[in-house]
Each structure stands twice: as C-alpha cells, then as structure tokens.
Design a protein around this motif. Sequence first.
Motif, PDB file in Angstrom:
ATOM      1  N   ALA A 229     -27.530  -7.890  -0.273  1.00 47.62           N
ATOM      2  CA  ALA A 229     -26.986  -9.053   0.422  1.00 47.62           C
ATOM      3  C   ALA A 229     -25.580  -8.768   0.935  1.00 47.62           C
ATOM      4  CB  ALA A 229     -26.971 -10.251  -0.524  1.00 47.62           C
ATOM      5  N   THR A 230     -24.784  -8.096   0.132  1.00 45.12           N
ATOM      6  CA  THR A 230     -23.420  -7.749   0.549  1.00 45.12           C
ATOM      7  C   THR A 230     -23.449  -6.780   1.720  1.00 45.12           C
ATOM      8  OG1 THR A 230     -22.650  -8.058  -1.713  1.00 45.12           O
ATOM      9  CG2 THR A 230     -21.210  -6.842  -0.236  1.00 45.12           C
ATOM     10  N   GLU A 231     -24.401  -5.840   1.735  1.00 42.57           N
ATOM     11  CA  GLU A 231     -24.536  -4.903   2.849  1.00 42.57           C
ATOM     12  C   GLU A 231     -24.875  -5.647   4.135  1.00 42.57           C
ATOM     13  OE1 GLU A 231     -27.507  -2.257   1.413  1.00 42.57           O
ATOM     14  OE2 GLU A 231     -26.070  -0.861   0.493  1.00 42.57           O
ATOM     15  N   GLU A 232     -25.768  -6.650   4.033  1.00 47.45           N
ATOM     16  CA  GLU A 232     -26.125  -7.427   5.215  1.00 47.45           C
ATOM     17  C   GLU A 232     -24.927  -8.229   5.722  1.00 47.45           C
ATOM     18  OE1 GLU A 232     -29.381  -9.814   4.001  1.00 47.45           O
ATOM     19  OE2 GLU A 232     -30.774  -8.130   3.769  1.00 47.45           O
ATOM     20  N   ILE A 233     -24.209  -8.815   4.777  1.00 50.83           N
ATOM     21  CA  ILE A 233     -23.016  -9.585   5.163  1.00 50.83           C
ATOM     22  C   ILE A 233     -21.961  -8.667   5.773  1.00 50.83           C
ATOM     23  CG2 ILE A 233     -21.114 -10.944   4.237  1.00 50.83           C
ATOM     24  CD1 ILE A 233     -23.113 -12.009   2.130  1.00 50.83           C
ATOM     25  N   LEU A 234     -21.796  -7.496   5.183  1.00 52.35           N
ATOM     26  CA  LEU A 234     -20.833  -6.533   5.702  1.00 52.35           C
ATOM     27  C   LEU A 234     -21.201  -6.089   7.112  1.00 52.35           C
ATOM     28  CD1 LEU A 234     -18.379  -4.675   5.305  1.00 52.35           C
ATOM     29  CD2 LEU A 234     -19.924  -3.017   4.218  1.00 52.35           C
ATOM     30  N   LYS A 235     -22.477  -5.916   7.348  1.00 55.63           N
ATOM     31  CA  LYS A 235     -22.924  -5.520   8.683  1.00 55.63           C
ATOM     32  C   LYS A 235     -22.591  -6.597   9.703  1.00 55.63           C
ATOM     33  CE  LYS A 235     -27.055  -4.011  11.195  1.00 55.63           C
ATOM     34  NZ  LYS A 235     -28.520  -3.748  11.101  1.00 55.63           N
ATOM     35  N   ALA A 236     -22.828  -7.864   9.325  1.00 54.44           N
ATOM     36  CA  ALA A 236     -22.514  -8.965  10.238  1.00 54.44           C
ATOM     37  C   ALA A 236     -21.009  -9.090  10.440  1.00 54.44           C
ATOM     38  CB  ALA A 236     -23.081 -10.272   9.675  1.00 54.44           C
ATOM     39  N   GLN A 237     -20.248  -8.896   9.372  1.00 59.97           N
ATOM     40  CA  GLN A 237     -18.790  -8.978   9.491  1.00 59.97           C
ATOM     41  C   GLN A 237     -18.239  -7.856  10.363  1.00 59.97           C
ATOM     42  OE1 GLN A 237     -17.697  -8.883   5.362  1.00 59.97           O
ATOM     43  NE2 GLN A 237     -17.771 -11.112   5.126  1.00 59.97           N
ATOM     44  N   THR A 238     -18.801  -6.684  10.222  1.00 60.26           N
ATOM     45  CA  THR A 238     -18.359  -5.553  11.049  1.00 60.26           C
ATOM     46  C   THR A 238     -18.669  -5.798  12.516  1.00 60.26           C
ATOM     47  OG1 THR A 238     -18.737  -4.048   9.185  1.00 60.26           O
ATOM     48  CG2 THR A 238     -18.559  -3.069  11.375  1.00 60.26           C
ATOM     49  N   SER A 239     -19.858  -6.332  12.762  1.00 61.24           N
ATOM     50  CA  SER A 239     -20.242  -6.644  14.145  1.00 61.24           C
ATOM     51  C   SER A 239     -19.303  -7.680  14.752  1.00 61.24           C
ATOM     52  CB  SER A 239     -21.686  -7.153  14.176  1.00 61.24           C
ATOM     53  OG  SER A 239     -22.049  -7.529  15.488  1.00 61.24           O
ATOM     54  N   LEU A 240     -18.963  -8.696  13.977  1.00 62.83           N
ATOM     55  CA  LEU A 240     -18.050  -9.723  14.471  1.00 62.83           C
ATOM     56  C   LEU A 240     -16.649  -9.151  14.673  1.00 62.83           C
ATOM     57  CD1 LEU A 240     -17.667 -12.662  15.266  1.00 62.83           C
ATOM     58  CD2 LEU A 240     -17.188 -13.185  12.859  1.00 62.83           C
ATOM     59  N   ALA A 241     -16.261  -8.220  13.820  1.00 63.44           N
ATOM     60  CA  ALA A 241     -14.947  -7.591  13.997  1.00 63.44           C
ATOM     61  C   ALA A 241     -14.883  -6.828  15.310  1.00 63.44           C
ATOM     62  CB  ALA A 241     -14.667  -6.650  12.821  1.00 63.44           C
ATOM     63  N   GLU A 242     -15.978  -6.181  15.680  1.00 62.19           N
ATOM     64  CA  GLU A 242     -16.017  -5.458  16.956  1.00 62.19           C
ATOM     65  C   GLU A 242     -15.933  -6.417  18.126  1.00 62.19           C
ATOM     66  OE1 GLU A 242     -19.635  -3.294  16.639  1.00 62.19           O
ATOM     67  OE2 GLU A 242     -18.823  -1.791  15.248  1.00 62.19           O
ATOM     68  N   VAL A 243     -16.629  -7.571  18.008  1.00 60.92           N
ATOM     69  CA  VAL A 243     -16.555  -8.575  19.070  1.00 60.92           C
ATOM     70  C   VAL A 243     -15.131  -9.113  19.196  1.00 60.92           C
ATOM     71  CG1 VAL A 243     -17.331 -10.880  19.765  1.00 60.92           C
ATOM     72  CG2 VAL A 243     -18.977  -9.222  18.863  1.00 60.92           C
ATOM     73  N   THR A 244     -14.489  -9.336  18.046  1.00 63.63           N
ATOM     74  CA  THR A 244     -13.123  -9.863  18.043  1.00 63.63           C
ATOM     75  C   THR A 244     -12.155  -8.890  18.697  1.00 63.63           C
ATOM     76  OG1 THR A 244     -13.630 -11.029  15.988  1.00 63.63           O
ATOM     77  CG2 THR A 244     -11.325 -10.842  16.585  1.00 63.63           C
ATOM     78  N   GLU A 245     -12.338  -7.590  18.474  1.00 60.69           N
ATOM     79  CA  GLU A 245     -11.470  -6.587  19.095  1.00 60.69           C
ATOM     80  C   GLU A 245     -11.649  -6.574  20.606  1.00 60.69           C
ATOM     81  OE1 GLU A 245     -12.452  -2.996  17.061  1.00 60.69           O
ATOM     82  OE2 GLU A 245     -11.105  -3.387  15.378  1.00 60.69           O
ATOM     83  N   LYS A 246     -12.877  -6.798  21.035  1.00 63.02           N
ATOM     84  CA  LYS A 246     -13.120  -6.855  22.493  1.00 63.02           C
ATOM     85  C   LYS A 246     -12.450  -8.081  23.097  1.00 63.02           C
ATOM     86  CE  LYS A 246     -17.518  -4.352  22.344  1.00 63.02           C
ATOM     87  NZ  LYS A 246     -18.982  -4.446  22.570  1.00 63.02           N
ATOM     88  N   GLN A 247     -12.514  -9.175  22.332  1.00 62.71           N
ATOM     89  CA  GLN A 247     -11.864 -10.389  22.818  1.00 62.71           C
ATOM     90  C   GLN A 247     -10.342 -10.247  22.831  1.00 62.71           C
ATOM     91  OE1 GLN A 247     -13.579 -13.291  20.173  1.00 62.71           O
ATOM     92  NE2 GLN A 247     -15.189 -13.858  21.645  1.00 62.71           N
ATOM     93  N   LEU A 248      -9.826  -9.462  21.886  1.00 65.04           N
ATOM     94  CA  LEU A 248      -8.385  -9.197  21.879  1.00 65.04           C
ATOM     95  C   LEU A 248      -7.979  -8.429  23.131  1.00 65.04           C
ATOM     96  CD1 LEU A 248      -5.611  -9.199  20.448  1.00 65.04           C
ATOM     97  CD2 LEU A 248      -6.329  -7.072  19.302  1.00 65.04           C
ATOM     98  N   ALA A 249      -8.847  -7.516  23.548  1.00 69.76           N
ATOM     99  CA  ALA A 249      -8.538  -6.702  24.720  1.00 69.76           C
ATOM    100  C   ALA A 249      -8.437  -7.545  25.991  1.00 69.76           C
ATOM    101  CB  ALA A 249      -9.603  -5.621  24.885  1.00 69.76           C
ATOM    102  N   ILE A 250      -9.201  -8.641  26.061  1.00 72.09           N
ATOM    103  CA  ILE A 250      -9.153  -9.489  27.260  1.00 72.09           C
ATOM    104  C   ILE A 250      -8.244 -10.694  27.052  1.00 72.09           C
ATOM    105  CG2 ILE A 250     -11.446  -8.767  28.004  1.00 72.09           C
ATOM    106  CD1 ILE A 250     -12.573 -11.368  26.913  1.00 72.09           C
ATOM    107  N   GLY A 251      -7.653 -10.762  25.869  1.00 72.97           N
ATOM    108  CA  GLY A 251      -6.626 -11.768  25.611  1.00 72.97           C
ATOM    109  C   GLY A 251      -7.129 -13.120  25.185  1.00 72.97           C
ATOM    110  N   THR A 252      -8.358 -13.218  24.721  1.00 75.18           N
ATOM    111  CA  THR A 252      -8.878 -14.528  24.312  1.00 75.18           C
ATOM    112  C   THR A 252      -8.625 -14.831  22.837  1.00 75.18           C
ATOM    113  OG1 THR A 252     -11.056 -13.555  23.897  1.00 75.18           O
ATOM    114  CG2 THR A 252     -10.664 -14.519  26.098  1.00 75.18           C
TER     115      THR A 252
END
Length: 528
Positions: A229-252
């Motif tokens: 369960a922690t691995e699944e949660i970690l995978k989702a958190q990592t994916s969201l972290a990547e999305v957040t970094e992309k949003q940081l790049a465009i300033g949102t």
Amino acid sequence: MCSNISSKRGYLLRFIFLSKEPTFSHLQLLALICAGALSACAVGPDFKQSEAPNTSSYTETTLSKKLVTAPGVPGGTDQEFVEGADIEAQWWELYKSPELDLLIKKALQQNPNLGAADAALRAAQENVNAQIGGLYFPAISVGANDLRQKQPSAVYGLNNGTDTYNLFNTSVNVTYTLDVFGGARRAVEGARAQAEVAQFQLEGAYLSLTANVVTGAIKEAALRAQMQATEEILKAQTSLAEVTEKQLAIGTVSKVDVTSQRTLVSNSQVDLYSYERNLAFARNQLAVYVGEFPSNGNIAKFDLANLYLPEKLPLSVPSSLVRQRPDVRAAEAQLKAQNAFVGVATANLLPQFTITASAGSAAFTANSLFGPNSSLWTLGGGILQPLFQGGQLLAQRRGAIANYERAAFQYQSTVLNAFQEVANALRALETGAQALKAASEAERYAYETLDLVQQQYKLGTASYLAVLYYQNQYQQAKVKSVSAQATRFSDTAALFAALGGGWWNREGPAFKPKDIANKDQNEASGKN
C-alpha cells in the motif's frame, strides 16, 4: 489416606527365611514392624482438586453472538460465537492456508524449545520410575571378596605368633525401609505430580508455538500488505510531484508546493524502508520458530487475501476453561506436588523402620566356599526416631507448607490470568470487527476524496494544500485498514489459544522429531 503395603514387598520376607531359621525374638520384631506398616496411613493432607470458578460468563457485559461484517475486504466475513463448542486440535487449518499448515508442521518437528520441553517430560517420567524403584522395593546387592590376610594370634587371646590365610566370602545383602507413615508414597505422589507439570508445560509450549506461528504469518502478511500500500501511495505521490514541478515551470504553483510534495515522497520512502525492515524481522522470526537459520528458512510469502477467517468461533463454558488451559493444569499439578511434599516433611519427623538381611558364605578355600559349614546369615530390624537436629526437620516442614501456600496463590493467579485472556480476546474480536468496518469505510471515502481533489488540482480548481492534506488522509486510512484486517485474523487466533487450543483432541505426541515423523510416514505407506 491409608493404603496397604504392596504384595511385592513380601519377596523380602520370603528371602529372609532362605537360609536358616531366625530366632523367635527376631520373628517377633519383624512381625511387629510389618503389622505397623500394613496398617499405616500416609501422613500429611490429601490433595483435593480445586472447584471450578463460580462464574457463568467471561465478560462484564453481554457479548453479541454475531460480529459486524465488512464485506469486500480480507477479514471482513461473518463471525459468530458458538457456546459450548469443542475446539479442533488443528484449529489453524480453519484459515485454509496450505502454506501455514506446512509451516506449523515443520515447526512441530524442529522447534528446539518444543524439543526441550519434550525432553524435560521424559526426564520427569524417569524420575517417577526412579522414586518407585528406590522407595517401594528393597535394595539388594551381591558381593564377593577374596582376601589374603595376616594377623597376630593375640587377637584371639593366644600367644602363638601370627597366622596367614586366605578368606573367601560371598553375600547377598538386603535393606528395606518400611513406609509406615507414607513418606515414600507421598514422595512418589509428588514426583508424579511434577511429571504432570512437565506434561502440561509441554502442552503449553505446543500451544504457544502454534499460536506464535499463526500470528507471525499474519504479521508477515500484514506488513507485506502495508508495504504494498505504501508503494502504491509513493508511486502516486511521485507522479504528483512530477506534475507539480511541471506546473512550477509554467508558474502556476510556487516552489513551496514542489518542496512540500517532495517532502511527502521522502517521508513515504522512510515508511517503506521501515516496513521492509519489519517484514524481514517477521520472516526471520518465523524461520526460528521452525528451527531454521534465517538464511535457510525458505518461508512462504503470506497474503491476507488468501487467508480465510474462521466463521464459527467456539466458546467454552467458563467452568471447563480450567481443565483446558495447559498453564492452569500445570499450576494445579504443581499444587499437588507441593501438597505431597508436606506429607514427606511430616513423615520425616516420625520414626523410620528398617529391615536388613544378609545371606552368604565364607571359607578359607574357594572349593569349600559353598560347603555345608560355610553358610552365614544375619537378620535385623531397626527403628530410628529423630530427637534433635537443631530444628531442621521442623523448619523443612514449615517451608513445605509455605511452598504449598505459594503454589495455591500461583494457581489462583494463573486461573485469573486465563479468564482475563479469554475476556480480552472476546472484546478484541467484538471491537476489532467494528474497527475493520469503520477502517474500510474510511479508506474508501479517503480514496474517493483524494481522487476528486487530484482531478480538481490538475484542472486548477483546487489548491495544492488540499491535495497534500488528502494524500496524508488516504495514506493513514489505507495503513489502518490493512492493520484492522490483520487484527481480525490475529484476534481469532488469540481466542483459540486463550481457550486452550484443543490439545486434548490431538492424536499423537506434541513433539515428533523429523526423522521419527518420516519413519512413521514410511511405515504407514508400506502398510498401504
């Protein structure tokens, strides 16, 4: 308690008359001693089995016969108590796990603690045989001597120099202590009770081992599920972290949003490492239970989804619990032993009656050793009454009484602990079922909420703080749900163990080493 001297003791009397006729005074003494022995009573208190506890229930409030369910999750099936139902000897088979059955079978063959308890029982049983042989039967010995002697004739009142001669001697000696006051009978009674202690300690080790293997396997499965369960949660958190970094790049989003999400990812990685460590510890413990080194354990991987939760839970009536629990039976046997030792200490204060006899021959040459004029015999009876030993015997008796009182309190404590464990297990099952239902609902709602908030975040209609909050909520709910599932399985095993584990329905010994088990299996296959 009065009992007659065993008929086997008559062998001693018949032996005494094998040689020549004893004198009338000897016969009188022997008759008096034997008459006293035959009418003797065993001193000290007779043991009385404790009465069953005067209670009709285990818990303070009434239990629900059926437990609440949580459909769709492991451990969420129906369970109900069946009052008065007996417990199966192999109760763990109700989990319907071939891997678990194999693990317990291996543990029962190789666990060193179980083997040590079995050896302790065999030693205690042999001690009973030794006590019977040493106290109920006469000690008979055979001796022979060949002496070359030189001594002055002055020892005979003569003045003829010295005499040098050979002396050949053979004899059979008998010594027997009559159990007039029952001290020997009490000693054997105590030894038998101590063998009972060892017997129930073995059953206790058997029960503890099987319960520990079951709960260890459940713990292994729970840790594996929590890690997944922690691995699944970690995978989702990592994916969201990547999305957040992309949003940081465009300033949102801000840099704080990115670092906060990465912090959450790192914390989940720490949790994952902790589960990995605990899972390794659990598997190492299972390996030791089965008598293997952790590197050679070859322990199966368990899954909560593959375990079946027993639906019918036997609930013994309270009055029968004290006969089912090995620890209570061992405490009762210890009480019986200490009661017998009070009798032994009491008998030591009273006169001790002994009979000694000897028959043999003596001659100056080996050829005439068994001639008509070489026979000799002796017969004697003695009484010894202790008068003063500095208070030793009285102190020993007072100490024996104190030990009996201690054993009585320990028995009482063991009974109370037994009822406490059953009551705890019953309440744990009741609340555990309710907790699993709540935890499974919380997990479902947390997942639905997180999924909605993540979609809103990607569309820009929800804040990152909301996503972060609901991620934490779901992670905690998921781990709690898995823990609640495992608790249902563990609490069920705890109830079976608290009620005694059904050892009285088992066929065969508690411990059967692997080589003996294989031999029996081969013999059975040969007959078929």
